[in-house]
Design an enzyme around this catalytic site. Structure first.
Site, PDB file in Angstrom:
ATOM      1  N   ASP A 165       1.152  -1.089   0.108  1.00  0.00           N
ATOM      2  CA  ASP A 165      -0.117   0.289   0.141  1.00  0.00           C
ATOM      3  C   ASP A 165       0.506   1.103   0.261  1.00  0.00           C
ATOM      4  O   ASP A 165       2.003   1.517   0.807  1.00  0.00           O
ATOM      5  CB  ASP A 165      -0.742   0.519   1.258  1.00  0.00           C
ATOM      6  CG  ASP A 165      -2.028  -1.326   1.740  1.00  0.00           C
ATOM      7  OD1 ASP A 165      -2.325  -1.750   0.120  1.00  0.00           O
ATOM      8  OD2 ASP A 165      -2.276  -1.163   2.271  1.00  0.00           O
ATOM      9  N   ASP A 191       1.361   6.816   8.410  1.00  0.00           N
ATOM     10  CA  ASP A 191       2.160   5.978   8.371  1.00  0.00           C
ATOM     11  C   ASP A 191       2.753   5.589   9.230  1.00  0.00           C
ATOM     12  O   ASP A 191       2.769   4.796  10.150  1.00  0.00           O
ATOM     13  CB  ASP A 191       1.584   5.055   7.020  1.00  0.00           C
ATOM     14  CG  ASP A 191       0.760   4.213   6.684  1.00  0.00           C
ATOM     15  OD1 ASP A 191      -0.358   4.064   7.629  1.00  0.00           O
ATOM     16  OD2 ASP A 191       0.101   4.982   5.666  1.00  0.00           O
ATOM     17  N   GLU A 243       1.448  -3.860  10.062  1.00  0.00           N
ATOM     18  CA  GLU A 243       1.409  -3.354   8.991  1.00  0.00           C
ATOM     19  C   GLU A 243       2.823  -3.101   8.173  1.00  0.00           C
ATOM     20  O   GLU A 243       2.174  -3.187   7.336  1.00  0.00           O
ATOM     21  CB  GLU A 243      -0.073  -2.737   9.011  1.00  0.00           C
ATOM     22  CG  GLU A 243      -0.402  -2.613   7.396  1.00  0.00           C
ATOM     23  CD  GLU A 243      -1.715  -1.388   7.188  1.00  0.00           C
ATOM     24  OE1 GLU A 243      -2.433  -1.835   8.214  1.00  0.00           O
ATOM     25  OE2 GLU A 243      -2.036  -1.987   5.846  1.00  0.00           O
ATOM     26  N   GLU A 244       2.758  -1.433   8.980  1.00  0.00           N
ATOM     27  CA  GLU A 244       3.897  -0.854   8.316  1.00  0.00           C
ATOM     28  C   GLU A 244       5.616  -1.603   7.990  1.00  0.00           C
ATOM     29  O   GLU A 244       6.269  -1.087   7.887  1.00  0.00           O
ATOM     30  CB  GLU A 244       3.931   0.378   8.997  1.00  0.00           C
ATOM     31  CG  GLU A 244       2.771   1.185   8.645  1.00  0.00           C
ATOM     32  CD  GLU A 244       2.072   1.038   7.406  1.00  0.00           C
ATOM     33  OE1 GLU A 244       3.092   1.507   6.165  1.00  0.00           O
ATOM     34  OE2 GLU A 244       1.105   0.946   7.704  1.00  0.00           O
ATOM     35  N   ASP A 246      -1.802  -3.079  13.601  1.00  0.00           N
ATOM     36  CA  ASP A 246      -1.455  -2.154  12.691  1.00  0.00           C
ATOM     37  C   ASP A 246      -1.848  -0.543  12.846  1.00  0.00           C
ATOM     38  O   ASP A 246      -3.111   0.434  13.653  1.00  0.00           O
ATOM     39  CB  ASP A 246      -3.939  -1.910  11.826  1.00  0.00           C
ATOM     40  CG  ASP A 246      -3.191  -0.886  11.192  1.00  0.00           C
ATOM     41  OD1 ASP A 246      -2.497  -0.399  10.476  1.00  0.00           O
ATOM     42  OD2 ASP A 246      -4.144  -1.398   9.467  1.00  0.00           O
ATOM     43  N   LEU A 280      -2.293   2.293  12.274  1.00  0.00           N
ATOM     44  CA  LEU A 280      -2.818   3.616  11.289  1.00  0.00           C
ATOM     45  C   LEU A 280      -4.070   3.151  10.523  1.00  0.00           C
ATOM     46  O   LEU A 280      -3.736   2.654   9.530  1.00  0.00           O
ATOM     47  CB  LEU A 280      -1.985   5.014  10.854  1.00  0.00           C
ATOM     48  CG  LEU A 280      -2.566   6.181  10.049  1.00  0.00           C
ATOM     49  CD1 LEU A 280      -3.629   6.483  11.298  1.00  0.00           C
ATOM     50  CD2 LEU A 280      -2.264   7.002   9.201  1.00  0.00           C
ATOM     51  N   ASP A 281      -5.223   2.498  11.027  1.00  0.00           N
ATOM     52  CA  ASP A 281      -5.977   2.164  10.312  1.00  0.00           C
ATOM     53  C   ASP A 281      -7.175   2.794   9.520  1.00  0.00           C
ATOM     54  O   ASP A 281      -6.929   4.263  10.171  1.00  0.00           O
ATOM     55  CB  ASP A 281      -6.775   1.044  11.428  1.00  0.00           C
ATOM     56  CG  ASP A 281      -7.764   0.577  10.539  1.00  0.00           C
ATOM     57  OD1 ASP A 281      -8.278  -0.048   9.277  1.00  0.00           O
ATOM     58  OD2 ASP A 281      -8.907   1.110  10.941  1.00  0.00           O
ATOM     59  N   GLU A 287      -5.182  -7.400  11.916  1.00  0.00           N
ATOM     60  CA  GLU A 287      -6.380  -6.618  12.097  1.00  0.00           C
ATOM     61  C   GLU A 287      -7.920  -7.604  12.698  1.00  0.00           C
ATOM     62  O   GLU A 287      -8.609  -7.672  13.396  1.00  0.00           O
ATOM     63  CB  GLU A 287      -6.365  -5.678  10.480  1.00  0.00           C
ATOM     64  CG  GLU A 287      -5.477  -5.064  10.312  1.00  0.00           C
ATOM     65  CD  GLU A 287      -5.442  -4.825   8.692  1.00  0.00           C
ATOM     66  OE1 GLU A 287      -5.951  -3.873   8.105  1.00  0.00           O
ATOM     67  OE2 GLU A 287      -6.069  -5.128   7.979  1.00  0.00           O
TER      68      GLU A 287
END
Ligand code: AHM
Ligand code: MG
Length: 338
Positions: free
Chosen positions: A64, A70, A93-94, A114, A116-117, A278
């Site tokens: 992404d 983020d 996630e990052e 995560d 920053l969702d 998530e």
């Protein structure tokens, strides 16, 4: 007169006195979640004023486009939990790989997050979130192995989310119900505003990116057809609510009932959402609130992740709504009683 508010710190203290498993380490982690949430909320509030909106021009671990927020959120969460000395590894996630932390004491936990969702909402001042889940390790050294992170959600000991919206809320479960705190920004404290949150058995709304409807399996297209039919006696049509931030949509459903789903489609062969940081943490919250979470009919909490960024379809929310959705996936349609 309303009762004197319960701060997050007082709540942690009282829970610690009542329950041996909350005392000590889990209390430290929950307190650090509070501090991290306040730090992130402050940055989000002023992001437009300090040049913190927009892209950094890189793609993240799951391909992404990465936003400045983020990166900031990830660094803040990693730094905050590295500082506790309790966390041996972080899956985010990052981050492409599991990040190993040089722990000061015993790295008894791994964190899946995560940070920053709902990143697509940053530049439009929409709702955002942070999702977290902690597993307790069996070992007490600093060298967490991948199998200590790639565990089914049923082994989570602490999970929840922060919702950044008209107010900032911290919602957590440590396996004894779900509690929600609202940040009073003037005094800088999270105050208990939602004690023992319960998700209604059935709701009146569904939340999904219906732009993909023609790309969904037939059972899901039929489900959408069903909930949008007019039948006053059974509470249809459902309303459609979708914010683009999973945390915001799930939060609404926990309070008001209904269902959120993100199925597989041609652009997302295994669904879009990530199991480890998530679906599983939010699945734990949903179940603790009396709701449920499934993935193509299987209980999300039972799924064993195959990789850190494992994706899976998700249906989450009111127990009866999720069960009905799963009937449609299985090609059974609505029961005659519905
Ligand atoms: P993100 O963590 O990169 O923001 O992706 C997860 C988000 C969810 O919050 C949201 O429900 C979904 O992706 C929205 O996806 P879409 O824009 O495809 O509807
Ligand atoms: Mg994200």
């Amino acid at each position: 007169m309303s009762p004197f508010p319960v701060t997050l710190s007082r709540h942690i203290l009282e829970e610690g006195q009542r329950r041996a498993d909350i005392a000590g380490e889990l209390s430290t982690l929950i307190a650090q979640l509070g501090f991290t949430a306040k730090t992130l909320a402050r940055e989000m509030r002023r992001a437009a004023l300090i040049g913190e909106l927009g892209l950094v021009g890189e793609k993240n671990a799951t391909g992404d486009a990465q936003k400045k927020l983020d990166v900031y959120s990830n660094e803040t969460v990693v730094d905050a939990f590295s500082a506790t000395g309790l966390v041996a590894a972080i899956a985010s996630e990052e981050l492409e790989e599991i990040q190993h932390i040089k722990c000061k004491g015993e790295g008894r936990y791994v964190l899946c997050t995560d940070p920053l969702d709902g990143s697509s909402n940053t530049d439009i001042n929409g709702a955002l979130g942070t999702i977290f889940g902690f597993y307790r390790r069996k070992k007490r050294d600093c060298d967490a192995t991948p199998d200590e992170v790639l565990r089914p959600g049923s082994e989570l000991v602490l999970a929840g989310y922060v919702l950044y919206s008209t107010s900032t809320m911290l919602v957590y479960t440590a396996g004894h119900g779900v509690h929600g705190f609202t940040l009073d920004a003037d005094i800088g404290e999270f105050l208990l505003s939602h004690r023992d949150m319960r998700c209604p058995k059935r709701g009146k709304s569904f939340s999904a990116n219906v732009g993909h409807v023609r790309d969904w399996p037939q059972g899901i297209q039929d489900y959408v057809g069903y909930v949008t039919q007019i039948d006053k006696a059974s509470g249809r049509p459902y309303s459609h609510r979708y914010s683009g931030a999973l945390v915001g949509d799930v939060h609404r459903i926990l309070l008001e009932g209904g269902i959120y789903f993100y199925p597989q489609d041609s652009g997302h062969k295994d669904g879009k959402l990530r199991l480890v940081y998530e679906c599983a943490p939010l699945g734990f919250v949903a179940e603790q609130a009396g709701g449920s979470a499934t993935s193509n009919g299987e209980r999300v909490m039972d799924l064993a992740p195959k990789a850190v960024h494992h994706r899976c379809p998700l249906a989450i929310g009111s127990a009866e709504d999720v069960a009905l959705f799963d009937r449609f996936i299985a090609g059974k349609g609505a029961p005659p009683s519905d």
